[in-house]
Design a protein around this motif. Structure first.
Motif, PDB file in Angstrom:
ATOM      1  N   ASP A   1       8.048  -3.676  14.922  1.00  9.61           N
ATOM      2  CA  ASP A   1       7.019  -4.673  14.611  1.00  9.61           C
ATOM      3  C   ASP A   1       7.574  -5.878  13.843  1.00  9.61           C
ATOM      4  O   ASP A   1       6.827  -6.736  13.386  1.00  9.61           O
ATOM      5  N   GLY A   2       8.903  -5.952  13.696  1.00 14.67           N
ATOM      6  CA  GLY A   2       9.517  -7.091  13.031  1.00 14.67           C
ATOM      7  C   GLY A   2       9.730  -6.890  11.543  1.00 14.67           C
ATOM      8  O   GLY A   2      10.270  -7.756  10.870  1.00 14.67           O
ATOM      9  N   GLU A   3       9.312  -5.762  11.019  1.00 17.39           N
ATOM     10  CA  GLU A   3       9.524  -5.481   9.606  1.00 17.39           C
ATOM     11  C   GLU A   3      10.807  -4.673   9.435  1.00 17.39           C
ATOM     12  O   GLU A   3      11.454  -4.308  10.415  1.00 17.39           O
ATOM     13  N   ALA A   4      11.160  -4.418   8.199  1.00 15.71           N
ATOM     14  CA  ALA A   4      12.332  -3.616   7.899  1.00 15.71           C
ATOM     15  C   ALA A   4      11.920  -2.477   6.986  1.00 15.71           C
ATOM     16  O   ALA A   4      10.971  -2.593   6.217  1.00 15.71           O
TER      17      ALA A   4
END
Length: 106
Positions: free
Chosen positions: A14-17
């Motif tokens: 989802d583009g997070e880390a």
């Protein structure tokens, strides 16, 4: 920072880390995070982990705005100022009372 173990970072779809780390906290802070998880669970209508409560807390506008003004990253836990001062008690008693508060039995 103590480099006993290098924290692992994973990119999420989802583009997070995701960052894995270990934080030593007083029992009162753990109880406060449990209360935050309870509030968040009531809002979402599902169980919430302490990890989710910390993430939610870090993303709240108040914490993010404070960090932006100070030019620093937000702390991973609520500040000790948000936890009421309690008289000194043995660690086992602190743990028991914190667990009771988290479970809502105290």
């Amino acid at each position: 920072m103590n480099d006993r173990v290098t924290p692992s970072i994973h990119a999420l779809p989802d583009g997070e880390a995701e960052l894995t780390l270990v934080v030593r906290l007083p029992w009162e802070d753990i109880a406060r995070l449990g209360q935050e998880a309870g509030r968040l669970a009531a809002q979402t209508g599902r169980p919430v982990t302490l990890d989710e409560a910390v993430s939610h807390r870090l993303r709240s506008p108040k914490v993010a705005a404070h960090a932006k003004q100070a030019g620093e990253q937000p702390a991973p836990v609520p500040s000790s100022a948000s936890v009421s001062s309690l008289p000194s008690r043995p660690p086992a008693e602190q743990a028991r009372q914190a667990i009771e508060r988290i479970n809502g039995t105290g």
